[in-house]
Design an enzyme around this catalytic site. Structure first.
Site, short mmCIF file in Angstrom:
data_model
loop_
_atom_site.label_atom_id
_atom_site.label_comp_id
_atom_site.label_asym_id
_atom_site.label_seq_id
_atom_site.Cartn_x
_atom_site.Cartn_y
_atom_site.Cartn_z
N THR A 1 -2.18 -32.85 -1.47
CA THR A 1 -2.23 -32.44 -2.89
C THR A 1 -2.38 -33.65 -3.80
OG1 THR A 1 -0.73 -30.62 -2.40
CG2 THR A 1 -0.93 -31.21 -4.70
N ARG B 1 -3.21 -18.25 2.86
CA ARG B 1 -1.96 -18.73 2.25
C ARG B 1 -2.28 -19.53 1.00
NH1 ARG B 1 0.14 -24.11 1.15
NH2 ARG B 1 2.37 -23.87 0.80
N VAL B 2 -1.62 -19.20 -0.11
CA VAL B 2 -1.80 -19.95 -1.36
C VAL B 2 -0.46 -20.62 -1.68
CG1 VAL B 2 -2.21 -19.72 -3.84
CG2 VAL B 2 -3.63 -18.44 -2.22
N GLY B 3 -0.48 -21.90 -2.05
CA GLY B 3 0.77 -22.64 -2.29
C GLY B 3 1.14 -22.64 -3.76
N ASP B 4 1.94 -23.65 -4.15
CA ASP B 4 2.48 -23.74 -5.52
C ASP B 4 1.44 -24.16 -6.55
OD1 ASP B 4 2.77 -26.33 -4.02
OD2 ASP B 4 3.10 -27.00 -6.06
N THR C 1 3.95 -31.77 -5.95
CA THR C 1 3.36 -31.89 -4.62
C THR C 1 4.48 -31.75 -3.60
OG1 THR C 1 2.24 -33.39 -3.06
CG2 THR C 1 3.58 -34.42 -4.76
#
Lengths: 134, 172
Positions: A1, A29-32, A52
């Site tokens: 990131t 999958r999608v992160g923050d 991150t």
């Protein structure tokens, strides 16, 4: 990131974050990063934040918005709010975290619990600064 | 109060100094310096914070050393999937993308969404079609997947196979 926060000559703040996600993550999958208030947040009145680390931890803690809220409602400084957000719910939310934040005066704070964060800062008419280790 | 300022990160991970040789450290520092300069140049010319953070992140998306854009981590399928977001502290407008695969600069797509879309977050093929409609650059997997990342992914798959082969781990 990767991420950036900036203050421009008109006093506006902005935050940006971009990532390839976690190695070996499930398809879809999608992160923050794209979750506003999770991995990315900006508001001229207070601060701009880019996170991150392990996205699930950052999303569940809503960490970018936590930095903003601790400054706005609890009166904490940028550095204190950033460090508190790194420690927030440490018992329930274990995982790597890194937070980059800048306030409306152009001050910067880096918080991380990993011992290693690729980072840099450059203010008007000053020398640029880059660092890797704590 | 600073006239203007920019700060960047290239990721935080649990790494020990012994795991990183000097050459890699210097390469990281050069990549960070390039990104800082890209953003600072925008601000110095009176550009907006929004354009400055996009320029800095674009620089790191092009640099295979960082986990974004070219050289990013691979999913369990050995593919790239990108997420990105950008937020304007003045208008509180937002642009965000999730699970896009072929967009060369995910942060630039996020910025076009901030500027032109009624929605905040677009994912997958919808986001990619929005990139096409706005003439953003799309690239094939060979642009994003670097030999290092492919090798790291293959090692990981090999480990998973070996773990499965361990006695007692099979089920008939």
């Amino acid at each position: 990131t990767v991420g950036a926060v900036a203050l421009d000559i008109n006093g506006n703040l902005a935050a940006a974050t971009s990532t390839g996600g976690l190695t070996d993550q499930l398809k879809g999958r999608v992160g923050d990063t794209p979750i506003i208030g999770g991995g990315t947040f900006a508001n001229n009145e207070v601060c701009a934040v880019s996170c991150t680390g392990e996205g699930e931890v950052i999303m569940r803690g809503a960490l970018a918005h936590e930095v903003y809220a601790m400054m706005k409602y609890a009166g904490h400084s940028l550095q204190a709010a950033t460090e508190k957000a790194i420690q927030l719910h440490a018992d329930k939310l274990q995982g790597d975290r890194g937070i980059l934040s800048m306030d409306s005066s152009g001050k910067v704070a880096f918080g991380f619990n990993t011992g290693f964060m690729k980072r840099g800062y450059w203010a008007a008419d000053e020398e640029p600064f880059v660092a890797l280790w704590e | 109060m600073k006239k203007f300022a920019i700060a960047i990160h290239g990721g935080a991970e649990t790494t020990k100094p012994s795991e990183l040789d000097n050459k890699k450290e210097e390469a990281y520092k050069d990549g960070l310096a390039d990104a800082l300069k890209a953003g600072y140049d925008v601000l110095e010319k009176g550009g907006s914070a929004l354009d400055a953070v996009e320029a800095a992140v674009n620089s790191m998306e092009r640099n295979p050393l960082f986990n974004a854009g070219r050289g990013a981590s691979l999913t369990e399928r050995g593919e790239n999937e990108f997420d990105a977001a950008i937020m304007d502290g003045n208008t509180l407008r937002v642009g965000a993308v999730g699970a896009v695969r072929y967009v060369q600069h995910p942060i630039s797509l996020a910025k076009v969404i901030l500027q032109k879309c009624d929605y905040c977050l677009l994912v997958g093929t919808g986001a990619e079609e929005f990139a096409l409609a706005n003439n953003l650059s799309l690239k094939g997997p060979e642009y994003f997947v670097t030999p290092e990342k492919k090798e790291a992914w293959l090692d990981k798959q090999q480990n998973k196979v070996e773990k499965k082969r361990m006695p007692g781990s099979m089920t008939d």
